[in-house]
Each structure stands twice: as C-alpha cells, then as structure tokens.
Design an enzyme around this catalytic site. Structure first.
Site, PDB file in Angstrom:
ATOM      1  N   SER A 236       0.843  -1.200   0.000  1.00 50.88           N
ATOM      2  CA  SER A 236       0.000   0.000   0.000  1.00 50.88           C
ATOM      3  C   SER A 236       0.872   1.241   0.000  1.00 50.88           C
ATOM      4  O   SER A 236       2.030   1.194   0.425  1.00 50.88           O
ATOM      5  CB  SER A 236      -0.874   0.028   1.246  1.00 50.88           C
ATOM      6  N   ASP A 237       0.314   2.343  -0.447  1.00 47.74           N
ATOM      7  CA  ASP A 237       0.973   3.609  -0.150  1.00 47.74           C
ATOM      8  C   ASP A 237       0.850   3.816   1.352  1.00 47.74           C
ATOM      9  O   ASP A 237       0.091   3.135   2.043  1.00 47.74           O
ATOM     10  CB  ASP A 237       0.346   4.774  -0.946  1.00 47.74           C
TER      11      ASP A 237
END
Ligand code: BGC
Length: 810
Positions: A236-237
């Site tokens: 994920s960011d």
C-alpha cells in the site's frame, strides 16, 4: 466470501529456485508469523529472525535514495526531467546507479519509479511523474526498473492507479471508464510489470470507481495478478489501507507502513482468519509473493555518491533541458564575446533537492545555475548575480505566544467529531504543531482525530495583517465568530489566509478547528504584516542587468507548489515572477529566460523573450548541465513530455470542469483525451506541443519505409544532421487510424528513439510496432482489438512537426 475466493489469482509454486527457497521458508512459518508478515514496519517488512528472514528495507527514490536516516545520495533530475530526455539509455543508467546506491545503503527496494499520467498541469507530483503519455512513461519506466533490478535491488512502481491529483488524494474517488483506464492510465504500469519485471508495486491512496486502490480487486487481482501475471508484492501507499477483510480479498499483500498490532493487516487480520472470514490460503499467497520479491533480490555493485554517478546526473540533465525558443540564434552564447553576464532571479542560486515530499534527496552538493555558469566562465567573463525577486513561497511565522496572553484552550477529540466532551482539554501557548505520524496526546489516536482551539488574540499593531492556517489535513479559522479561512479537506501541509485590518491592543476572539485523517498531522496559525517597503532586490537586479552583455533570468516554482499532498493553486510562476520577467525583459532585451518548474506553466511574456529554456528540477549537477547548454558545449536535445497549454482553462480536465472533483468524486469525463490527444483531436493550438524541443542544429527526415507482418510492422526512417554542430535528435512515431468503430484520438505515440548525429551524418532509426500499437481496448470483449484497415504512420520531431508519413495496411 467463498465465491469471491474462487477466482483469486494465486502465485504458482514452480521449480524456479527462488520459489523453492521461498517454499522452504514458508513451510516453517506459523499462522501468526504469516499474518504478521502482511504488515510492515516504518520502511521495511517485518523480519523473522527464527527463520533467517531479513527485513526488506525500503527507500523512497524516484530521483535518488532518500533513505530513512539522512543518508547522503546522488540527486538525479526528477521524473519529468528524465522523461524530457526521451532516452531509454538515460533511464537505464539512472536505474543502475540507483540500484548501486541502494545496495550501498542495504536497501532491498526502491520506491519508484513514479509513473502516473500527468492529467492536469496542476498535479502536485507532476515533477516526479513522467508524462501525459503512457508509452513514453512506460518505456522509460521499463528501462529504469531493469537498471535498478540489475543490481539485485527491487523496484516498486507507483502509484497504482489513477492518482492524478494530490488534492484529497487520500479519499478522492477517480471515476474512470474501463477503456480509458486500459488505454491511458494502466499501460505504463502494464509495461513496468510485464516488460520491466518490477517485483513490487504500490497501490495508490485514492479510490478508483468507488473502491480504494489498496483493496481494489479489479486492479490488483483481475488485472495485475491474473492478466499481467505479476508474481511479486503489492504494497500500500503509506497509510492507504482502510479495511481488513476488503484489503485481504482485494489483493493487497503488504500494508505499509506498519508498527502497531492495530494495523488493519495485523491483529484484526489474525482475528478474521481465526473467525474463518479470511481463508488461510489468501494469506499464504500474500506471504509467498512478498518472500518471492525479497529473495529475488541479491548482490550487486554497492557504491554511492561517486563521481561516476554525479556524471550520470549531469548527462541526464543536459539531455533533459528543453529549448522552447531561440530567436535569431540567441543561444548558444559565445564566452569569447561576453565581457559581463548577469545571472538573475530567485531560482538562480536555489537548491531544491532536499524538499518536495517523499522524493526529496539529501545530496552531498547541488550545483545551482549561478555556480554552473560561474564555473563555465571562470577566467573568461565576469559574472554578476542579483536575486531580483522572491520565489513567491509563502513562509509565514506562527502567531507568537505573546499575542495570546491567556493562551488557547485546546480541546482534542479522539474521533472525527466536535460533538460531546473532548477526550483531552489543555492550554496551548500558541498554535504551531507538527506531530508527524504521531498524535498530540497518548489518549488521541495517530489518525482520525479532531481538535479545536479557542482564545483571545491581542493585536500588537494597527495595520493590514495576513492571518492564516496551514495544516495537514483540514483546518478552519474563525475571527469574532466569523469563518475567515476555510482550509478544510484531506491534504498535505497547505496554507490558506485572509487579509484583515487589526487594531493595536484590540482583542479578537479566535477559534481554529482542525482534523487529521491519515499520515502526518500538522497545524499552524500564522500571520504576517504586509511589507510596504520599496524593493531593494529589484533595484539591484536592474543595476546588474543594465550593464550586462546577456542576462540569464532564472524563474520558476518551488516545492511549495510541486509537492505531495496538495496541487498547485494555479499554472503561473509563483508570486510576482511573471511581472518580474516582463520588467527584466524591458531592462535588458538580451534576457534569456530559464524556467525551473515541475510542470507546464503559463509564459505570457514569451513573445518578448529572445530565448526560453525549461530546465525542470535538474538534479545535483543541474547548474553545470545548464551551462553546457547555454555555452554550446552540447546542443539541447530535450523535448516536452507534456503539452504546455496557453492557459489553464485550455487544458482538458479544466476546460470540461473535471477538476478537482465534487463531493469527493472526480469524473474523468474527458476520457482518452488528455494532453496532446485532446489538443490534436479537437484541433486546438497549445502554447508548446508535446514532444517539442529545439536544437542548435537541424535535422532532415527522409526515406520512410514500412514493412508489415500480420498485425506488426517495422518502420525505418533516415535522419540527417544538416546543421553545423553535432546534436541528438529524438524521433517520434505516431499512429493515426483511418477508420474505427470507436472514437480514437487523432494520433498516439507508439515509438520513439534518440541518436547522436555528427554534423552531416545520417542514421537510420528503426521502430518495431507490435499489435498493441494499433489496437483499442474492446470493453465488451474484455480484450485488445486490432481493426483491419489503414493506419497513417507519422514520424516527426514533435507531435506537431511531422516530417515523414507512410501508411500501414493491416
Ligand atoms: C508517498 C509515496 C511514498 C511513501 C513513503 C507516501 O506519502 O505517496 O510515494 O513512497 O509516502 O514515503
């Protein structure tokens, strides 16, 4: 759940030695260890010392290793600069050098390249991204990734997908139709995975068609893993995960950053597994993928900050500088004919590598334009410098404690509400907080909290004050009960202000509301007295310019505009620089304007400027590279990787009112028509077209030949350097279908190549076109479709300067 699970794409446990090693480790892992492996730490995966599994260390780095502890690293020209080279060799060299630096600092993954499409000139991260064209961005990314990974380090391509604006990036719902997604927003990622072999990918913050990218099964499972055959880790960011079960099934393998058992992919995931809500096989697949990515890395050359890498940054920067105008061959300047040169402007001696968000780099040095020009002219001509104007960055001081004799009552709420009793109440002396990823109090969570401050402000003077809040995320300021600044919304540090007449000694009731969504939490209440003094900076610049044989005027935008978490407020040079340029052009008409910007800007004065260069953010050797161009050591060969519209309103997202979205939703209604696809299809004139850039020499195109085989073709064209000096030419190939069952852009880039040509030399450029070059995405058939028929092949020096044509019959 079981239905969802049926079509889940699982990585194959094959005979590949890396997979075998992964399997040996995997078999010894307990359920708890496997689940724990699905969330990371700050910038690494979680090690398993018992099994000898190391932490997979990460570093930001589209344009240099950012490291996590202030490590010094080579600062390369940023993404948009790299794309301006139109040279895959530059991307490869940068990738190799970055891989070597990552090895040196023992990082297993570089969080880059960043390859989202530049949909609007206002996008805060356009400087990191590469282009408005997926083919250009994709080919450069492929080479960058291959370079990085040749050194045993993995690349993490980001931000997947449709992360085209920074405003509300954490929540905005990008509504993109399937065809547009497939033809515009995904191909660069597809190339990065299939051709570049990127071993990891970062899911973006935003939602896509209603679902957060980090749990978007269509993006992650259907397309990335099933269709593209991605074997590696989808992370994920930072802080982009919003659920446990949705994320588990949505196809994300690794939540980043991590550190708390409360992370979505930590204890809550274990609970979901124990409760039978998430089958263990879903976790197993995630673990295998991350282990595979870790163990696919290996040894490589480990070296950082060596002169070879610095030389690469200079070579890339040289090729990235775009000459937009050169009336009467103003450039190159001949040092032998110069007695005195004035280097003027707020960007002439400004170092910018250390800011801009996660892509900042701590480089051992940074050569500014002034330094580069001084070095080049040492012993040859006098160089005078004047700053002339401010960059236009708004740097305001927090209102000091003395203005709040009773302090401010701070009320902190552990949830995103102002209702009920605050969780914590205390007195704050003033309002100037940066809690980073933390929180104001142990009783307040790191994310999703509200705070309110109330108190009395006593004005120390009478006059026009600017009062404002800057915050990450939203804030509002009320004075005497009236809302005067509305800075509400999910964003990075962003300031908003108002001008108010205040009277000395008078008391004003102030109230500030603040909320934090995710990531950094920052809030400041600031002020400033307007400066009514005359302008000594401008007077000094006039003096310097008047007596100079030539003026190099350096203007632009800083990372206050080109940054993460917020978009640019407009498409102008910051502050009062447009007026400043106009003024300097009048003082000395031999003023060469150099832009240092992260994206397209308006240049209303360009008609009066004899020469104009776009230098972008050119990296640590930028000043030397600029001098190489100015004094003709090399001929400019950079070309625009995006369209410069005349004004913002001409740009498609803005012309159609599709920016910045409404009520959290952003419709990409312009569909396929962004950048040159829009300007060409609608027959509108841009200021400077996509692919445009001048040279000190001239090139002649001839002898275009086409050979077709099935749905593929080979195109060759001869290019001759017809001028007096050597130069590089980027040749571009566009395809225009004669007829189609669906609407297609006027033309699309499907090939490019760059060669060095000596004066008088001819070289043959060869372009291989695969079937995709002619295809469109057939949404019904869920596949690419090539329609039989005729296609124009347009080969030229820019999207608006086609020099040779042919027809391909399929
Ligand atoms: C950025 C990513 C970056 C990450 C880690 C995020 O805010 O969007 O590009 O890699 O932070 O620094």
């Amino acid at each position: 759940m079981s239905l969802l699970f049926l079509g889940f794409p699982k990585v194959q446990v094959d005979s590949d030695p890396v997979m075998q090693k992964v399997e040996a480790i995997f078999k010894q892992m307990t359920v708890a260890e496997k689940v724990d492996f699905c969330h990371g730490t700050g910038f690494a995966t979680r090690p398993i010392p018992r099994l000898g599994v190391p932490a997979w260390e990460m570093s930001d780095g589209p344009q240099g290793l950012r490291g996590n502890d202030g490590e010094k690293a080579t600062y390369f020209p940023t993404g948009i600069s790299l794309a301006s080279t139109w040279n895959v060799d530059c991307a490869k060299k940068q990738g190799i050098a970055m891989g070597e630096e990552a090895q040196y600092y023992r990082k297993g993954v570089i969080l880059g390249p960043a390859i989202n499409m530049i949909r609007t000139p206002l996008g805060g991260r356009s400087f990191e991204y590469m282009s408005e064209d997926p083919f250009l961005a994709g080919k450069l990314a492929v080479n960058y990734i291959q370079g990085v990974q040749s050194q045993g380090v993995s690349a993490c391509v980001k931000h997947y997908a449709a992360n085209s604006q920074e405003n509300e990036r954490g929540t905005i719902d990008a509504r993109v139709d399937e065809r547009t997604l497939r033809e515009l927003y995904l191909p660069a990622f597809e190339m990065a995975i299939k051709e570049g072999g990127a071993r990891s990918i970062m899911a973006a913050y935003n939602r896509l068609n209603g679902t957060y990218c980090a749990e978007n099964s269509h993006l992650l499972n259907d397309i990335l893993k099933k269709e593209w055959g991605f074997k590696g880790a989808a992370m994920s960011d930072w802080g982009a995960v919003h659920s446990t079960i949705g994320t588990a099934f949505g196809g994300l393998d690794l939540e980043m950053p991590g550190g708390s058992p409360r992370d979505f992919m930590a204890q809550p995931l274990l609970n979901a597994v124990t409760a039978g809500q998430v089958p263990m096989s879903v976790i197993d697949d995630k673990v295998r993928r991350t282990l595979w990515a870790i163990y696919s890395g290996g040894p490589g050359t480990a070296v950082a900050n060596n002169p070879e890498h610095w030389a690469i940054t200079r070579a890339i920067a040289r090729e990235s500088i775009v000459m937009l105008k050169n009336a009467n061959s103003t450039l190159p300047l001949d040092p032998a004919k110069l007695k005195k040169i004035a280097v003027i402007g707020p960007f002439a001696d400004l170092k910018q590598g250390g800011s801009g968000g996660s892509s900042s780099v701590y480089s051992p040095y940074e050569v500014t334009a002034l330094q580069g020009i001084k070095t080049a002219l040492e012993g040859k001509a006098e160089v005078v410098y004047a700053k002339g104007a401010e960059t236009g960055e708004q740097v305001f001081d927090a209102i000091p404690t003395s203005a709040f004799p009773d302090g401010l009552k701070g009320e902190y709420f552990a949830t995103k509400t102002f209702e009920g009793e605050p969780t914590v109440t205390r007195t704050d002396a003033n309002l100037d907080f940066d809690w980073g990823h933390g929180s104001p109090d142990p009783k307040i969570p790191n994310d999703n909290f509200n705070a309110r401050w109330t108190g009395t402000l006593v004005a120390p003077k009478t006059g026009k004050f600017i009062l404002g809040t800057s915050s990450d995320d939203g804030s509002r300021l009320y004075v005497d009960g009236k809302l005067v600044v509305d800075n509400w919304g999910d964003h990075g540090v962003q300031g908003k202000s108002v001008q108010l007449d205040l009277v000395q000694g008078k008391k004003y009731q102030v109230k500030v509301q603040f909320y934090e969504a995710a990531g950094d939490a920052v809030v400041k209440l600031y002020w400033s007295m307007p400066n009514a003094d005359s302008d000594p900076l401008l007077t000094a610049a006039d003096e310097a310019a008047k007596s100079a044989d030539a003026v190099i005027l350096c203007v632009g935008t800083t990372h206050q505009y080109d940054t993460e978490g917020s978009d640019k407020p407009d498409m102008h040079l910051m502050g009062k620089q447009d007026a400043f340029v106009q003024h300097m052009l009048r003082v000395n008409p031999k003023t060469i304007v150099v832009l240092f910007t992260g994206s397209a800007v308006e240049t209303p004065w360009s008609g009066e400027a004899p020469a104009l260069l776009e230098a972008w953010y050119p990296g640590m050797e930028g000043g030397n590279a600029l001098a190489d161009i100015l004094f003709g050591t090399v001929s400019p060969s950079g070309k625009l990787p995006l369209t410069f519209p005349n004004k913002l309103a001409d740009s498609p997202a803005h012309a159609n009112g599709n920016y910045p979205g409404k009520n959290g939703t952003l419709h990409y209604d312009e569909g396929l028509l962004i950048g040159y696809r829009y300007f060409d299809t609608k027959k509108l004139a841009p200021k400077f077209p996509f692919g445009f850039g001048l040279s000190y020499t001239t090139f002649e195109y001839s002898n275009l030949k086409v050979k077709t085989e099935g749905h593929t073709a080979t195109v060759t064209v001869d290019v001759k350097n017809t001028g007096k000096v050597a130069g590089m030419e980027s040749v571009q190939l566009y395809i225009h279908p004669h007829k189609s069952a669906v609407e297609r852009p006027e033309k699309e880039l499907k090939g490019f190549g760059k060669e060095m040509l000596d004066a008088g030399q001819t070289k043959t450029y060869t372009f291989k076109l695969d079937s995709r070059a002619f295809a469109y995405y057939d949404v019904k058939a869920k596949d690419w479709k090539v329609e039989p028929g005729n296609f124009d092949v347009l080969v030229g020096s820019s999207s608006r300067d086609i020099r040779s044509r042919g027809v391909i019959k399929l």
